[in-house]
Scaffold this motif. Structure first.
Motif, PDB file in Angstrom:
ATOM      1  N   THR A   1     -57.229  20.695 130.308  1.00 44.90           N
ATOM      2  CA  THR A   1     -57.239  20.803 128.849  1.00 44.90           C
ATOM      3  C   THR A   1     -56.808  19.512 128.176  1.00 44.90           C
ATOM      4  O   THR A   1     -57.170  19.259 127.025  1.00 44.90           O
ATOM      5  CB  THR A   1     -56.279  21.915 128.379  1.00 44.90           C
ATOM      6  N   GLY A   2     -55.996  18.710 128.874  1.00 44.90           N
ATOM      7  CA  GLY A   2     -55.452  17.514 128.263  1.00 44.90           C
ATOM      8  C   GLY A   2     -54.362  17.829 127.259  1.00 44.90           C
ATOM      9  O   GLY A   2     -53.947  16.958 126.486  1.00 44.90           O
ATOM     10  N   ALA A   3     -53.886  19.076 127.285  1.00 41.99           N
ATOM     11  CA  ALA A   3     -52.875  19.497 126.312  1.00 41.99           C
ATOM     12  C   ALA A   3     -51.606  20.013 126.981  1.00 41.99           C
ATOM     13  O   ALA A   3     -50.710  20.496 126.291  1.00 41.99           O
ATOM     14  CB  ALA A   3     -53.450  20.579 125.406  1.00 41.99           C
TER      15      ALA A   3
ATOM     16  N   VAL B   1     -48.717  15.355 129.412  1.00 43.17           N
ATOM     17  CA  VAL B   1     -48.830  14.392 128.306  1.00 43.17           C
ATOM     18  C   VAL B   1     -47.554  13.562 128.203  1.00 43.17           C
ATOM     19  O   VAL B   1     -47.605  12.335 128.010  1.00 43.17           O
ATOM     20  CB  VAL B   1     -49.107  15.116 126.974  1.00 43.17           C
ATOM     21  N   GLU B   2     -46.397  14.219 128.353  1.00 48.83           N
ATOM     22  CA  GLU B   2     -45.119  13.513 128.260  1.00 48.83           C
ATOM     23  C   GLU B   2     -44.979  12.482 129.375  1.00 48.83           C
ATOM     24  O   GLU B   2     -44.485  11.371 129.159  1.00 48.83           O
ATOM     25  CB  GLU B   2     -43.968  14.522 128.328  1.00 48.83           C
ATOM     26  N   PHE B   3     -45.418  12.842 130.585  1.00 51.48           N
ATOM     27  CA  PHE B   3     -45.375  11.908 131.716  1.00 51.48           C
ATOM     28  C   PHE B   3     -46.146  10.629 131.400  1.00 51.48           C
ATOM     29  O   PHE B   3     -45.653   9.516 131.596  1.00 51.48           O
ATOM     30  CB  PHE B   3     -45.962  12.584 132.959  1.00 51.48           C
ATOM     31  N   LEU B   4     -47.362  10.784 130.874  1.00 47.48           N
ATOM     32  CA  LEU B   4     -48.190   9.617 130.595  1.00 47.48           C
ATOM     33  C   LEU B   4     -47.634   8.814 129.431  1.00 47.48           C
ATOM     34  O   LEU B   4     -47.671   7.578 129.433  1.00 47.48           O
ATOM     35  CB  LEU B   4     -49.632  10.056 130.311  1.00 47.48           C
ATOM     36  N   SER B   5     -47.087   9.509 128.439  1.00 42.50           N
ATOM     37  CA  SER B   5     -46.510   8.831 127.279  1.00 42.50           C
ATOM     38  C   SER B   5     -45.304   7.978 127.683  1.00 42.50           C
ATOM     39  O   SER B   5     -45.175   6.819 127.256  1.00 42.50           O
ATOM     40  CB  SER B   5     -46.096   9.865 126.234  1.00 42.50           C
ATOM     41  N   ILE B   6     -44.427   8.539 128.529  1.00 41.30           N
ATOM     42  CA  ILE B   6     -43.245   7.799 128.988  1.00 41.30           C
ATOM     43  C   ILE B   6     -43.679   6.579 129.805  1.00 41.30           C
ATOM     44  O   ILE B   6     -43.139   5.483 129.650  1.00 41.30           O
ATOM     45  CB  ILE B   6     -42.331   8.712 129.829  1.00 41.30           C
ATOM     46  N   ALA B   7     -44.665   6.772 130.676  1.00 42.24           N
ATOM     47  CA  ALA B   7     -45.155   5.673 131.507  1.00 42.24           C
ATOM     48  C   ALA B   7     -45.717   4.553 130.650  1.00 42.24           C
ATOM     49  O   ALA B   7     -45.474   3.359 130.910  1.00 42.24           O
ATOM     50  CB  ALA B   7     -46.214   6.178 132.471  1.00 42.24           C
TER      51      ALA B   7
ATOM     52  N   GLY C   1     -62.125  14.560 125.832  1.00 39.23           N
ATOM     53  CA  GLY C   1     -61.851  13.186 125.441  1.00 39.23           C
ATOM     54  C   GLY C   1     -61.055  13.032 124.168  1.00 39.23           C
ATOM     55  O   GLY C   1     -60.528  11.950 123.886  1.00 39.23           O
ATOM     56  N   ASP C   2     -60.947  14.094 123.362  1.00 36.68           N
ATOM     57  CA  ASP C   2     -60.161  14.009 122.128  1.00 36.68           C
ATOM     58  C   ASP C   2     -58.839  14.759 122.263  1.00 36.68           C
ATOM     59  O   ASP C   2     -58.246  15.171 121.267  1.00 36.68           O
ATOM     60  CB  ASP C   2     -60.963  14.541 120.937  1.00 36.68           C
ATOM     61  N   SER C   3     -58.377  14.945 123.496  1.00 40.47           N
ATOM     62  CA  SER C   3     -57.147  15.682 123.763  1.00 40.47           C
ATOM     63  C   SER C   3     -55.917  14.786 123.611  1.00 40.47           C
ATOM     64  O   SER C   3     -56.022  13.554 123.597  1.00 40.47           O
ATOM     65  CB  SER C   3     -57.175  16.249 125.182  1.00 40.47           C
ATOM     66  N   PRO C   4     -54.714  15.380 123.512  1.00 40.41           N
ATOM     67  CA  PRO C   4     -53.473  14.585 123.447  1.00 40.41           C
ATOM     68  C   PRO C   4     -53.292  13.685 124.671  1.00 40.41           C
ATOM     69  O   PRO C   4     -52.788  12.569 124.555  1.00 40.41           O
ATOM     70  CB  PRO C   4     -52.374  15.654 123.371  1.00 40.41           C
ATOM     71  N   LEU C   5     -53.697  14.154 125.852  1.00 39.94           N
ATOM     72  CA  LEU C   5     -53.560  13.337 127.057  1.00 39.94           C
ATOM     73  C   LEU C   5     -54.439  12.099 126.960  1.00 39.94           C
ATOM     74  O   LEU C   5     -54.008  10.990 127.305  1.00 39.94           O
ATOM     75  CB  LEU C   5     -53.940  14.154 128.300  1.00 39.94           C
ATOM     76  N   ALA C   6     -55.665  12.268 126.502  1.00 33.57           N
ATOM     77  CA  ALA C   6     -56.563  11.127 126.344  1.00 33.57           C
ATOM     78  C   ALA C   6     -56.009  10.137 125.325  1.00 33.57           C
ATOM     79  O   ALA C   6     -56.126   8.920 125.484  1.00 33.57           O
ATOM     80  CB  ALA C   6     -57.953  11.612 125.926  1.00 33.57           C
ATOM     81  N   ALA C   7     -55.374  10.656 124.278  1.00 36.12           N
ATOM     82  CA  ALA C   7     -54.808   9.789 123.248  1.00 36.12           C
ATOM     83  C   ALA C   7     -53.653   8.946 123.803  1.00 36.12           C
ATOM     84  O   ALA C   7     -53.388   7.851 123.309  1.00 36.12           O
ATOM     85  CB  ALA C   7     -54.320  10.625 122.068  1.00 36.12           C
ATOM     86  N   ALA C   8     -52.980   9.466 124.842  1.00 34.45           N
ATOM     87  CA  ALA C   8     -51.847   8.747 125.435  1.00 34.45           C
ATOM     88  C   ALA C   8     -52.273   7.785 126.538  1.00 34.45           C
ATOM     89  O   ALA C   8     -51.438   7.051 127.067  1.00 34.45           O
ATOM     90  CB  ALA C   8     -50.844   9.750 125.997  1.00 34.45           C
TER      91      ALA C   8
ATOM     92  N   VAL D   1     -56.999   4.490 129.728  1.00 35.05           N
ATOM     93  CA  VAL D   1     -58.334   4.774 130.263  1.00 35.05           C
ATOM     94  C   VAL D   1     -58.458   6.281 130.458  1.00 35.05           C
ATOM     95  O   VAL D   1     -57.559   6.909 131.027  1.00 35.05           O
ATOM     96  CB  VAL D   1     -58.570   4.065 131.616  1.00 35.05           C
ATOM     97  N   THR D   2     -59.554   6.859 129.996  1.00 28.62           N
ATOM     98  CA  THR D   2     -59.785   8.293 130.166  1.00 28.62           C
ATOM     99  C   THR D   2     -61.052   8.532 130.967  1.00 28.62           C
ATOM    100  O   THR D   2     -62.125   8.017 130.619  1.00 28.62           O
ATOM    101  CB  THR D   2     -59.903   9.003 128.804  1.00 28.62           C
ATOM    102  N   LEU D   3     -60.923   9.297 132.039  1.00 26.57           N
ATOM    103  CA  LEU D   3     -62.061   9.725 132.849  1.00 26.57           C
ATOM    104  C   LEU D   3     -62.297  11.201 132.542  1.00 26.57           C
ATOM    105  O   LEU D   3     -61.443  12.041 132.821  1.00 26.57           O
ATOM    106  CB  LEU D   3     -61.770   9.509 134.334  1.00 26.57           C
ATOM    107  N   THR D   4     -63.440  11.481 131.949  1.00 31.21           N
ATOM    108  CA  THR D   4     -63.700  12.822 131.446  1.00 31.21           C
ATOM    109  C   THR D   4     -64.590  13.619 132.383  1.00 31.21           C
ATOM    110  O   THR D   4     -65.669  13.164 132.761  1.00 31.21           O
ATOM    111  CB  THR D   4     -64.361  12.754 130.059  1.00 31.21           C
ATOM    112  N   THR D   5     -64.127  14.813 132.745  1.00 30.05           N
ATOM    113  CA  THR D   5     -64.940  15.731 133.534  1.00 30.05           C
ATOM    114  C   THR D   5     -65.792  16.575 132.587  1.00 30.05           C
ATOM    115  O   THR D   5     -65.616  16.538 131.366  1.00 30.05           O
ATOM    116  CB  THR D   5     -64.058  16.655 134.391  1.00 30.05           C
ATOM    117  N   ALA D   6     -66.706  17.341 133.157  1.00 26.44           N
ATOM    118  CA  ALA D   6     -67.554  18.222 132.347  1.00 26.44           C
ATOM    119  C   ALA D   6     -67.613  19.583 133.021  1.00 26.44           C
ATOM    120  O   ALA D   6     -68.678  20.106 133.328  1.00 26.44           O
ATOM    121  CB  ALA D   6     -68.959  17.631 132.196  1.00 26.44           C
ATOM    122  N   ALA D   7     -66.434  20.155 133.266  1.00 26.54           N
ATOM    123  CA  ALA D   7     -66.344  21.438 133.969  1.00 26.54           C
ATOM    124  C   ALA D   7     -66.762  22.582 133.068  1.00 26.54           C
ATOM    125  O   ALA D   7     -66.622  22.515 131.839  1.00 26.54           O
ATOM    126  CB  ALA D   7     -64.919  21.657 134.460  1.00 26.54           C
TER     127      ALA D   7
END
Length: 294
Positions: free
Chosen positions: A196-198, A203-209, A223-230, A233-239
C-alpha cells in the motif's frame, strides 16, 4: 490518446486509493468488467455507479484523457492485450468464492499472479530500476525493512544481496529498523517494501533513513503513496488485489519479481565478483546436502 493504452487498466488500479469515493466506484466498474464498461455511455456509466456525469468526466480526465471516446478506445485495447496475455491459461472469471473447487482456486490464483507479474514488467520504470541498481551497487551498507508479507520480500532481497558479497541487513522489528536507520549515513541505502505504501512503520523507517543521509528506495504498488513520497527512488509494482486476500496474493509475487530484477541488475553490473561469490556460496550449501546411502 493517453500515455499508453496497454497500461490503462494498470494505471486505474494504481490510482484507486487516492480517488474520491464517487470516482473510486467508477474505477471499480472499469477494473471489474472493463469490456462491458467500455461500451457504456457517460450517462449510463454514471447511473450504474450512482454518481454524476461530472464525476465520470473528472475520472477520465484524471487518467490523462481529454475525450471519453479516446479513453474507451484505449480501454478496449487494454482488454484485448489482457485477453491475449491470458489466452494460454484456463478460462476463469471473478474472485475466489466459497463455491470454487480446488481446481478453480488454482486457476484463479495462477491467473492473478501471472497477470501481476506481466503488468509489473510492463509498467516498471526502467530509469528508476537503473538508479536503484546504481545505488545498491555503490552502497557500503544496505538496510531493508517490511511488515507482514512485505517482510518476506525484504528478507529475500537481503539474502540475495548477501550471497554476492554485499553488506545487507534485514530488520524484522520496527523499533530495531528505526534505530538502525538513524545510524545510516551517506553511502548507505535503505530499501522499504510495502504494497500500500501507507504502512506507518515502513514509512517511518524510510523517512528516518533519509534524514540520516542514506539514499532511499521504495518498492510499492502506489506511486503517490506516503512511502513513495519519502523515497529517492520508487519501484512500482502492478499487483491485482482480490476480495479474498486483498493485496496479499498478487502483491508478494510482484514484489519478488522486482527484487529479482534489482538483484540481477546488481549482480550483472559486478559480474565477475558476483559470479565468484555465487559459486562459493553454492558450494558451501551444496556440500551440506545429505547424501543418499548406496
Amino acid at each position: 490518446m493517453g500515455e499508453d493504452a496497454e497500461t490503462l487498466l494498470i494505471r486505474i488500479r494504481a490510482a484507486m486509493p487516492a480517488l474520491r469515493p464517487s470516482e473510486r466506484r467508477i474505477a471499480h466498474e472499469f477494473v471489474t468488467d472493463p469490456a462491458a464498461a467500455a461500451n457504456l455511455s457517460i450517462a449510463a456509466l454514471a447511473a450504474r455507479c450512482e454518481t454524476s456525469t461530472t464525476s465520470v468526466v473528472r475520472f477520465y480526465q484524471r487518467m490523462g484523457y481529454a475525450h471519453y471516446k479516446d479513453f474507451r478506445i484505449d480501454l478496449t485495447r487494454a482488454v484485448a492485450r489482457e485477453e491475449l496475455a491470458t489466452s494460454s491459461l484456463p478460462e476463469v472469471s471473478g474472485d475466489i468464492d466459497r463455491h470454487d473447487s480446488l481446481e478453480g482456486i488454482v486457476s484463479k490464483v495462477a491467473m492473478n499472479e501471472t497477470m501481476s507479474i506481466a503488468d509489473t514488467a510492463r509498467s516498471l520504470d526502467m530509469d528508476a530500476l537503473a538508479e536503484a541498481v546504481r545505488l545498491l551497487l555503490a552502497a557500503r551498507r544496505i538496510d531493508s525493512f517490511g511488515v507482514g508479507a512485505s517482510a518476506l520480500v525484504s528478507l529475500d532481497l537481503q539474502q540475495k544481496l548477501s550471497r554476492i558479497g554485499r553488506t545487507a541487513i534485514n530488520w524484522h522489528d520496527a523499533h530495531s529498523a528505526w534505530t538502525s536507520a538513524a545510524t545510516l549515513a551517506p553511502g548507505c541505502v535503505a530499501v522499504a517494501v510495502s504494497h500500500t505504501g501507507a504502512t506507518v512503520d515502513t514509512v517511518e523507517f524510510l523517512s528516518i533513513a533519509g534524514k540520516s543521509g542514506a539514499a532511499t528506495v521504495a518498492i510499492t504498488n502506489f506511486g503517490d503513496s506516503p512511502l513513495a513520497a519519502a523515497a529517492d527512488v520508487t519501484l512500482t509494482t502492478a499487483a491485482r488485489e482480490t476480495k479474498f486476500r486483498s493485496g496479499a496474493l498478487g502483491s508478494r509475487i510482484a514484489q519478488l519479481m522486482v527484487v529479482d530484477c534489482v538483484f540481477t541488475g546488481v549482480a550483472q553490473a559486478s559480474y565477475d565478483v558476483s559470479m565468484e561469490a555465487l559459486r562459493n556460496t553454492y558450494e558451501v550449501v551444496h556440500d551440506r546436502v545429505v547424501r543418499k546411502r548406496s
